[in-house]
Design a protein around this motif. Sequence first.
Motif, PDB file in Angstrom:
ATOM      1  N   GLU A  29      29.977  27.401  50.323  1.00 38.99           N
ATOM      2  CA  GLU A  29      30.906  28.358  50.922  1.00 38.99           C
ATOM      3  C   GLU A  29      32.005  28.778  49.952  1.00 38.99           C
ATOM      4  O   GLU A  29      32.603  29.834  50.132  1.00 38.99           O
ATOM      5  N   LYS A  30      32.275  27.966  48.973  1.00 36.81           N
ATOM      6  CA  LYS A  30      33.310  28.264  47.976  1.00 36.81           C
ATOM      7  C   LYS A  30      32.617  28.482  46.640  1.00 36.81           C
ATOM      8  O   LYS A  30      32.005  27.560  46.097  1.00 36.81           O
ATOM      9  N   THR A  31      32.716  29.708  46.120  1.00 40.58           N
ATOM     10  CA  THR A  31      32.057  30.046  44.860  1.00 40.58           C
ATOM     11  C   THR A  31      33.041  30.637  43.855  1.00 40.58           C
ATOM     12  O   THR A  31      32.632  31.282  42.888  1.00 40.58           O
ATOM     13  N   ALA A  32      34.336  30.408  44.092  1.00 46.38           N
ATOM     14  CA  ALA A  32      35.364  30.935  43.184  1.00 46.38           C
ATOM     15  C   ALA A  32      36.634  30.106  43.329  1.00 46.38           C
ATOM     16  O   ALA A  32      36.840  29.414  44.329  1.00 46.38           O
ATOM     17  N   THR A  33      37.485  30.227  42.316  1.00 44.60           N
ATOM     18  CA  THR A  33      38.792  29.582  42.347  1.00 44.60           C
ATOM     19  C   THR A  33      39.755  30.384  41.479  1.00 44.60           C
ATOM     20  O   THR A  33      39.339  31.291  40.756  1.00 44.60           O
ATOM     21  N   ALA A  34      41.018  30.039  41.575  1.00 48.33           N
ATOM     22  CA  ALA A  34      42.051  30.731  40.786  1.00 48.33           C
ATOM     23  C   ALA A  34      43.058  29.704  40.295  1.00 48.33           C
ATOM     24  O   ALA A  34      43.331  28.718  40.967  1.00 48.33           O
ATOM     25  N   SER A  35      43.597  29.961  39.106  1.00 48.17           N
ATOM     26  CA  SER A  35      44.614  29.078  38.540  1.00 48.17           C
ATOM     27  C   SER A  35      45.654  29.915  37.803  1.00 48.17           C
ATOM     28  O   SER A  35      45.417  31.080  37.486  1.00 48.17           O
ATOM     29  N   PHE A  79      48.427  38.513  39.850  1.00 50.41           N
ATOM     30  CA  PHE A  79      48.267  37.999  41.210  1.00 50.41           C
ATOM     31  C   PHE A  79      48.086  39.145  42.201  1.00 50.41           C
ATOM     32  O   PHE A  79      47.216  39.084  43.068  1.00 50.41           O
ATOM     33  N   LYS A  80      48.908  40.181  42.068  1.00 49.50           N
ATOM     34  CA  LYS A  80      48.863  41.282  43.045  1.00 49.50           C
ATOM     35  C   LYS A  80      47.573  42.093  42.966  1.00 49.50           C
ATOM     36  O   LYS A  80      47.272  42.848  43.881  1.00 49.50           O
ATOM     37  N   GLN A  81      46.797  41.939  41.893  1.00 49.83           N
ATOM     38  CA  GLN A  81      45.546  42.685  41.746  1.00 49.83           C
ATOM     39  C   GLN A  81      44.322  41.934  42.260  1.00 49.83           C
ATOM     40  O   GLN A  81      43.227  42.487  42.280  1.00 49.83           O
ATOM     41  N   VAL A  82      44.498  40.682  42.676  1.00 45.37           N
ATOM     42  CA  VAL A  82      43.355  39.909  43.165  1.00 45.37           C
ATOM     43  C   VAL A  82      42.781  40.613  44.399  1.00 45.37           C
ATOM     44  O   VAL A  82      43.517  41.022  45.293  1.00 45.37           O
ATOM     45  N   SER A  83      41.464  40.735  44.418  1.00 36.72           N
ATOM     46  CA  SER A  83      40.797  41.513  45.467  1.00 36.72           C
ATOM     47  C   SER A  83      40.430  40.674  46.688  1.00 36.72           C
ATOM     48  O   SER A  83      40.331  39.442  46.620  1.00 36.72           O
ATOM     49  N   ALA A  84      40.185  41.378  47.786  1.00 30.09           N
ATOM     50  CA  ALA A  84      39.707  40.726  49.005  1.00 30.09           C
ATOM     51  C   ALA A  84      38.351  40.076  48.753  1.00 30.09           C
ATOM     52  O   ALA A  84      38.052  39.019  49.326  1.00 30.09           O
ATOM     53  N   LYS A  85      37.545  40.667  47.886  1.00 25.12           N
ATOM     54  CA  LYS A  85      36.236  40.106  47.552  1.00 25.12           C
ATOM     55  C   LYS A  85      36.393  38.729  46.910  1.00 25.12           C
ATOM     56  O   LYS A  85      35.683  37.791  47.253  1.00 25.12           O
ATOM     57  N   HIS A  86      37.355  38.618  45.984  1.00 28.11           N
ATOM     58  CA  HIS A  86      37.578  37.313  45.345  1.00 28.11           C
ATOM     59  C   HIS A  86      38.096  36.308  46.380  1.00 28.11           C
ATOM     60  O   HIS A  86      37.638  35.168  46.416  1.00 28.11           O
ATOM     61  N   ALA A  87      39.049  36.729  47.193  1.00 28.12           N
ATOM     62  CA  ALA A  87      39.605  35.835  48.222  1.00 28.12           C
ATOM     63  C   ALA A  87      38.487  35.305  49.118  1.00 28.12           C
ATOM     64  O   ALA A  87      38.462  34.112  49.445  1.00 28.12           O
ATOM     65  N   GLU A 122      38.275  29.839  51.613  1.00 26.82           N
ATOM     66  CA  GLU A 122      39.303  29.031  52.273  1.00 26.82           C
ATOM     67  C   GLU A 122      39.879  29.745  53.493  1.00 26.82           C
ATOM     68  O   GLU A 122      39.946  30.962  53.533  1.00 26.82           O
ATOM     69  N   GLY A 123      40.321  28.952  54.465  1.00 26.19           N
ATOM     70  CA  GLY A 123      40.957  29.524  55.659  1.00 26.19           C
ATOM     71  C   GLY A 123      40.040  30.514  56.344  1.00 26.19           C
ATOM     72  O   GLY A 123      38.860  30.245  56.541  1.00 26.19           O
ATOM     73  N   ASP A 124      40.595  31.687  56.678  1.00 25.43           N
ATOM     74  CA  ASP A 124      39.778  32.725  57.314  1.00 25.43           C
ATOM     75  C   ASP A 124      39.125  33.645  56.279  1.00 25.43           C
ATOM     76  O   ASP A 124      38.546  34.656  56.631  1.00 25.43           O
ATOM     77  N   LYS A 125      39.225  33.283  55.009  1.00 25.46           N
ATOM     78  CA  LYS A 125      38.618  34.000  53.877  1.00 25.46           C
ATOM     79  C   LYS A 125      39.239  35.376  53.633  1.00 25.46           C
ATOM     80  O   LYS A 125      38.693  36.170  52.883  1.00 25.46           O
ATOM     81  N   SER A 126      40.378  35.643  54.244  1.00 31.47           N
ATOM     82  CA  SER A 126      41.022  36.953  54.073  1.00 31.47           C
ATOM     83  C   SER A 126      41.931  36.959  52.850  1.00 31.47           C
ATOM     84  O   SER A 126      42.393  35.921  52.378  1.00 31.47           O
ATOM     85  N   LEU A 127      42.217  38.157  52.352  1.00 25.79           N
ATOM     86  CA  LEU A 127      43.138  38.311  51.230  1.00 25.79           C
ATOM     87  C   LEU A 127      44.545  37.880  51.636  1.00 25.79           C
ATOM     88  O   LEU A 127      45.249  37.246  50.848  1.00 25.79           O
ATOM     89  N   ALA A 128      44.953  38.174  52.869  1.00 27.51           N
ATOM     90  CA  ALA A 128      46.289  37.780  53.332  1.00 27.51           C
ATOM     91  C   ALA A 128      46.439  36.259  53.302  1.00 27.51           C
ATOM     92  O   ALA A 128      47.460  35.739  52.830  1.00 27.51           O
ATOM     93  N   TYR A 129      45.432  35.546  53.804  1.00 26.61           N
ATOM     94  CA  TYR A 129      45.476  34.085  53.775  1.00 26.61           C
ATOM     95  C   TYR A 129      45.517  33.600  52.335  1.00 26.61           C
ATOM     96  O   TYR A 129      46.315  32.732  51.980  1.00 26.61           O
ATOM     97  N   TRP A 130      44.635  34.135  51.492  1.00 33.11           N
ATOM     98  CA  TRP A 130      44.578  33.725  50.089  1.00 33.11           C
ATOM     99  C   TRP A 130      45.931  33.904  49.413  1.00 33.11           C
ATOM    100  O   TRP A 130      46.414  33.007  48.731  1.00 33.11           O
TER     101      TRP A 130
END
Length: 146
Positions: free
Chosen positions: A41-47, A89-97, A102-110
């Motif tokens: 379910e998790k195929t990406a991360t951010a640092s 950070f502000k350019q991260v897409s909903a697709k990446h989120a 995580e959570g509801d998988k939404s960009l807002a949650y991310w």
Amino acid sequence: MTPQEMWNAYKKINPSIGDEIDAWAFGVEADLLADLVLRGEKTATASAYDLYELEGELLPQEGTFDIILDSQNQAVCIVEITRVSVQSFKQVSAKHAYKEGEGDKSLAYWRQVHEDFFTEWLREAGMTFTPESKVVLEEFRKVYPL
């Protein structure tokens, strides 16, 4: 299973991985996030990019393999890094989120969770987080166990 034991088991399947092990746990909720990777379910991360620079650490590289650890430093699975990019950070897409799973998988949650996380980690390093702060985005696929 220890990281070395898992690496040895996977090396029997894929001998080209070599002997050098890169093993790490997620910074927050290591067990939950490792389980999401294990389940696919998790195929990406951010640092935080600034922390790589501060520590003189190389960015993750596509085509390399990492062991994902739980909170007890036990190996959960092995992933292959398939894509690495750096953006604000502000350019991260909903697709990446969504790929982070995580959570509801939404960009807002991310954004909410990661802004809190990056703010704390950068503050501890004497830096300030802003929406323009660079983040390292990684995508990966679980390769072991199948």
